[in-house]
Design a protein around this motif. Structure first.
Motif, PDB file in Angstrom:
ATOM      1  N   SER A   8      11.163  -9.960  -7.489  1.00 56.65           N
ATOM      2  CA  SER A   8       9.925  -9.524  -6.844  1.00 56.65           C
ATOM      3  C   SER A   8      10.195  -8.475  -5.795  1.00 56.65           C
ATOM      4  CB  SER A   8       9.229 -10.734  -6.215  1.00 56.65           C
ATOM      5  OG  SER A   8       8.062 -10.340  -5.531  1.00 56.65           O
ATOM      6  N   ALA A   9      11.309  -8.638  -5.069  1.00 56.18           N
ATOM      7  CA  ALA A   9      11.659  -7.650  -4.047  1.00 56.18           C
ATOM      8  C   ALA A   9      11.993  -6.321  -4.669  1.00 56.18           C
ATOM      9  CB  ALA A   9      12.840  -8.168  -3.218  1.00 56.18           C
ATOM     10  N   LYS A  10      12.707  -6.353  -5.816  1.00 58.76           N
ATOM     11  CA  LYS A  10      13.054  -5.103  -6.504  1.00 58.76           C
ATOM     12  C   LYS A  10      11.812  -4.384  -6.988  1.00 58.76           C
ATOM     13  CE  LYS A  10      17.712  -6.362  -8.027  1.00 58.76           C
ATOM     14  NZ  LYS A  10      18.587  -6.612  -9.200  1.00 58.76           N
ATOM     15  N   ARG A  11      10.859  -5.210  -7.499  1.00 56.68           N
ATOM     16  CA  ARG A  11       9.634  -4.597  -7.997  1.00 56.68           C
ATOM     17  C   ARG A  11       8.815  -3.986  -6.862  1.00 56.68           C
ATOM     18  NH1 ARG A  11       9.374  -9.215 -11.424  1.00 56.68           N
ATOM     19  NH2 ARG A  11       7.926 -10.203  -9.940  1.00 56.68           N
ATOM     20  N   SER A  12       8.960  -4.556  -5.662  1.00 59.06           N
ATOM     21  CA  SER A  12       8.174  -4.061  -4.538  1.00 59.06           C
ATOM     22  C   SER A  12       8.711  -2.767  -3.959  1.00 59.06           C
ATOM     23  CB  SER A  12       8.120  -5.125  -3.428  1.00 59.06           C
ATOM     24  OG  SER A  12       9.413  -5.314  -2.861  1.00 59.06           O
ATOM     25  N   PHE A 193       2.850  -6.829   2.477  1.00 53.94           N
ATOM     26  CA  PHE A 193       2.996  -8.179   3.019  1.00 53.94           C
ATOM     27  C   PHE A 193       3.956  -8.186   4.202  1.00 53.94           C
ATOM     28  CE2 PHE A 193       1.960  -8.920  -1.543  1.00 53.94           C
ATOM     29  CZ  PHE A 193       0.697  -9.469  -1.336  1.00 53.94           C
ATOM     30  N   LEU A 194       5.045  -7.400   4.078  1.00 51.79           N
ATOM     31  CA  LEU A 194       5.992  -7.294   5.191  1.00 51.79           C
ATOM     32  C   LEU A 194       5.335  -6.633   6.401  1.00 51.79           C
ATOM     33  CD1 LEU A 194       8.853  -7.526   6.369  1.00 51.79           C
ATOM     34  CD2 LEU A 194       9.397  -5.343   5.251  1.00 51.79           C
ATOM     35  N   ILE A 195       4.538  -5.586   6.131  1.00 52.06           N
ATOM     36  CA  ILE A 195       3.852  -4.887   7.227  1.00 52.06           C
ATOM     37  C   ILE A 195       2.854  -5.825   7.907  1.00 52.06           C
ATOM     38  CG2 ILE A 195       2.221  -3.012   7.733  1.00 52.06           C
ATOM     39  CD1 ILE A 195       3.570  -1.395   5.523  1.00 52.06           C
ATOM     40  N   LYS A 196       2.144  -6.617   7.098  1.00 46.66           N
ATOM     41  CA  LYS A 196       1.167  -7.553   7.669  1.00 46.66           C
ATOM     42  C   LYS A 196       1.867  -8.575   8.553  1.00 46.66           C
ATOM     43  CE  LYS A 196      -3.087  -8.952   7.969  1.00 46.66           C
ATOM     44  NZ  LYS A 196      -4.125  -8.100   8.592  1.00 46.66           N
ATOM     45  N   GLN A 199       2.811  -6.966  11.797  1.00 45.51           N
ATOM     46  CA  GLN A 199       1.640  -6.816  12.659  1.00 45.51           C
ATOM     47  C   GLN A 199       1.281  -8.136  13.344  1.00 45.51           C
ATOM     48  OE1 GLN A 199      -1.212  -5.231   9.862  1.00 45.51           O
ATOM     49  NE2 GLN A 199      -0.904  -3.121  10.588  1.00 45.51           N
ATOM     50  N   MET A 200       1.453  -9.238  12.605  1.00 44.48           N
ATOM     51  CA  MET A 200       1.098 -10.549  13.147  1.00 44.48           C
ATOM     52  C   MET A 200       2.016 -10.951  14.297  1.00 44.48           C
ATOM     53  SD  MET A 200       0.185 -12.611   9.633  1.00 44.48           S
ATOM     54  CE  MET A 200      -0.115 -14.164  10.502  1.00 44.48           C
ATOM     55  N   VAL A 201       3.252 -10.457  14.274  1.00 45.94           N
ATOM     56  CA  VAL A 201       4.182 -10.808  15.356  1.00 45.94           C
ATOM     57  C   VAL A 201       4.153  -9.764  16.474  1.00 45.94           C
ATOM     58  CG1 VAL A 201       5.684 -12.117  13.822  1.00 45.94           C
ATOM     59  CG2 VAL A 201       6.123  -9.674  14.181  1.00 45.94           C
ATOM     60  N   GLY A 202       3.225  -8.810  16.392  1.00 46.72           N
ATOM     61  CA  GLY A 202       3.025  -7.873  17.487  1.00 46.72           C
ATOM     62  C   GLY A 202       3.752  -6.553  17.375  1.00 46.72           C
ATOM     63  N   ALA A 203       4.254  -6.165  16.183  1.00 51.10           N
ATOM     64  CA  ALA A 203       4.937  -4.881  16.025  1.00 51.10           C
ATOM     65  C   ALA A 203       3.940  -3.735  16.177  1.00 51.10           C
ATOM     66  CB  ALA A 203       5.615  -4.809  14.657  1.00 51.10           C
ATOM     67  N   THR A 204       4.366  -2.678  16.822  1.00 53.68           N
ATOM     68  CA  THR A 204       3.494  -1.518  17.029  1.00 53.68           C
ATOM     69  C   THR A 204       3.379  -0.695  15.759  1.00 53.68           C
ATOM     70  OG1 THR A 204       5.299  -0.116  17.799  1.00 53.68           O
ATOM     71  CG2 THR A 204       4.138  -1.421  19.470  1.00 53.68           C
ATOM     72  N   ARG A 205       2.369   0.169  15.725  1.00 51.22           N
ATOM     73  CA  ARG A 205       2.160   1.052  14.565  1.00 51.22           C
ATOM     74  C   ARG A 205       3.370   1.967  14.349  1.00 51.22           C
ATOM     75  NH1 ARG A 205      -2.259   3.073  11.747  1.00 51.22           N
ATOM     76  NH2 ARG A 205      -1.985   5.196  10.941  1.00 51.22           N
ATOM     77  N   TRP A 206       3.907   2.539  15.455  1.00 51.98           N
ATOM     78  CA  TRP A 206       5.045   3.438  15.350  1.00 51.98           C
ATOM     79  C   TRP A 206       6.282   2.712  14.814  1.00 51.98           C
ATOM     80  CZ3 TRP A 206       7.055   7.855  14.617  1.00 51.98           C
ATOM     81  CH2 TRP A 206       8.368   8.137  14.991  1.00 51.98           C
ATOM     82  N   ILE A 208       6.367   0.177  12.822  1.00 50.31           N
ATOM     83  CA  ILE A 208       6.188  -0.095  11.387  1.00 50.31           C
ATOM     84  C   ILE A 208       6.335   1.186  10.565  1.00 50.31           C
ATOM     85  CG2 ILE A 208       4.539  -0.901   9.663  1.00 50.31           C
ATOM     86  CD1 ILE A 208       3.328  -2.709  11.843  1.00 50.31           C
ATOM     87  N   ALA A 209       5.757   2.278  11.063  1.00 44.29           N
ATOM     88  CA  ALA A 209       5.724   3.525  10.282  1.00 44.29           C
ATOM     89  C   ALA A 209       7.040   4.282  10.328  1.00 44.29           C
ATOM     90  CB  ALA A 209       4.602   4.427  10.792  1.00 44.29           C
ATOM     91  N   ARG A 210       7.858   4.071  11.367  1.00 45.39           N
ATOM     92  CA  ARG A 210       9.070   4.876  11.544  1.00 45.39           C
ATOM     93  C   ARG A 210       9.998   4.850  10.329  1.00 45.39           C
ATOM     94  NH1 ARG A 210      12.638   3.407  16.650  1.00 45.39           N
ATOM     95  NH2 ARG A 210      12.733   1.464  15.442  1.00 45.39           N
ATOM     96  N   PRO A 211      10.378   3.699   9.770  1.00 46.20           N
ATOM     97  CA  PRO A 211      11.286   3.724   8.600  1.00 46.20           C
ATOM     98  C   PRO A 211      10.661   4.384   7.376  1.00 46.20           C
ATOM     99  CG  PRO A 211      10.482   1.506   9.026  1.00 46.20           C
ATOM    100  CD  PRO A 211      10.086   2.325  10.200  1.00 46.20           C
ATOM    101  N   LEU A 212       9.338   4.212   7.215  1.00 47.19           N
ATOM    102  CA  LEU A 212       8.672   4.832   6.071  1.00 47.19           C
ATOM    103  C   LEU A 212       8.646   6.359   6.220  1.00 47.19           C
ATOM    104  CD1 LEU A 212       5.677   2.359   5.750  1.00 47.19           C
ATOM    105  CD2 LEU A 212       7.770   2.387   4.382  1.00 47.19           C
ATOM    106  N   ASN A 213       8.335   6.839   7.419  1.00 47.86           N
ATOM    107  CA  ASN A 213       8.332   8.286   7.665  1.00 47.86           C
ATOM    108  C   ASN A 213       9.733   8.870   7.529  1.00 47.86           C
ATOM    109  OD1 ASN A 213       5.588   8.296   8.145  1.00 47.86           O
ATOM    110  ND2 ASN A 213       5.812   8.040  10.356  1.00 47.86           N
ATOM    111  N   LEU A 214      10.728   8.131   8.044  1.00 47.80           N
ATOM    112  CA  LEU A 214      12.113   8.597   7.941  1.00 47.80           C
ATOM    113  C   LEU A 214      12.544   8.710   6.479  1.00 47.80           C
ATOM    114  CD1 LEU A 214      14.730   9.347   9.410  1.00 47.80           C
ATOM    115  CD2 LEU A 214      15.337   6.909   9.422  1.00 47.80           C
ATOM    116  N   ARG A 215      12.154   7.720   5.680  1.00 45.96           N
ATOM    117  CA  ARG A 215      12.487   7.765   4.251  1.00 45.96           C
ATOM    118  C   ARG A 215      11.819   8.960   3.581  1.00 45.96           C
ATOM    119  NH1 ARG A 215      16.517   6.213   1.327  1.00 45.96           N
ATOM    120  NH2 ARG A 215      16.309   8.358   0.615  1.00 45.96           N
TER     121      ARG A 215
END
Length: 259
Positions: A8-12, A193-196, A199-206, A208-215
């Motif tokens: 499932s992780a590979k598919r994601s 699901f990981l992003i959600k 967010q639930m544990v209080g991570a900021t938008r930046w 969360i987005a930083r690794p995706l933008n870097l990629r």
């Protein structure tokens, strides 16, 4: 159960290979079109400046009148360069073209003196050249003025083609940006699901987005390097195949295109 989780992780995980390939193809097309646009402008400039106006003057023209004409041509802001051809020079050009030596049956006076005028690219059009022709005809000793009117009239077509290609390049560049944006969105969706959870544990938008933008930046850089390498190989191959293209090369402009 663990194997199912791994599958499932590979598919994601998003397909970064396909994203890089897609961006590479679009950037390659943009680069090729950009190179064509830049060279078409350079080619247009070369063609415009190579259009020669031939100004023939009477054989009886005095040196004073001839010098006044050359002074007028030299100081005119339309003119890029000029060349005065006297009777002997005209004879040499006649013979260099493979024609027969006519001295035995034709008087040398049959070859008129002339001035060959080449214009700056921005003035090498029908309107400016026709206006310059009218000014030359004010000299009473000017016998005839000739320039390739049909060829000059078609120079404007080259500019329209260059403009159309430039617009097409901008459209493809916009498509590249959209493609990269969609790749980031797909990566976010596959990790929703990981992003959600973050967010639930209080991570900021930046955060969360930083690794995706870097990629996305890394993928774009890889795609750009591949596209630049392919374009450079094609340009070098074309210049080796058609050596005349080397005269159009502008390294500074090509570097800006790559950037």
């Amino acid at each position: 159960m663990s194997q199912t989780g791994k599958q499932s992780a590979k598919r994601s995980k998003p397909s970064y290979f396909m994203a890089i390939l897609g961006v590479t193809l679009v950037l390659f097309i943009v680069g090729v079109l950009g190179w064509v646009v830049l060279n078409s402008r350079k080619l247009e400039q070369v063609l415009r400046e190579s259009a020669t106006m031939n100004v023939f003057i009477n054989q009886t023209t005095s040196d004073k009148d001839k010098d006044s004409l050359l002074s007028f041509v030299q100081t005119h802001n339309y003119v890029k360069s000029y060349r005065y051809i006297d009777k002997e020079e005209a004879k040499k050009e006649w013979l260099n073209q493979g024609n027969e030596d006519f001295n035995v049956f034709i008087d040398n006076m049959m070859l008129p003196r002339s001035v060959d005028v080449n214009f700056k690219s921005e003035f090498a059009d029908s309107m400016h050249m026709a206006g310059f022709e009218n000014q030359l005809k004010q000299f009473s000793f000017v016998n005839q003025v000739k320039f390739p009117k049909e060829v000059v009239a078609k120079f404007s077509l080259l500019r329209k083609v260059s403009l159309a290609l430039a617009i097409l390049s901008l459209v493809l560049l916009a498509l590249t940006v959209i493609l990269i944006d969609n790749t980031i969105r797909l990566a976010m969706f596959s990790n929703r699901f990981l992003i959600k959870t973050m967010q639930m544990v209080g991570a900021t938008r930046w955060f969360i987005a930083r690794p995706l933008n870097l990629r996305a930046i890394i993928n774009g850089a890889i795609a750009a390097l591949i596209a630049i390498g392919a374009i450079v190989v094609i340009v070098i191959s074309l210049e080796n195949w058609v050596p005349e293209l080397k005269a159009l090369r502008d390294t500074k402009t090509l570097v800006i295109l790559c950037l």
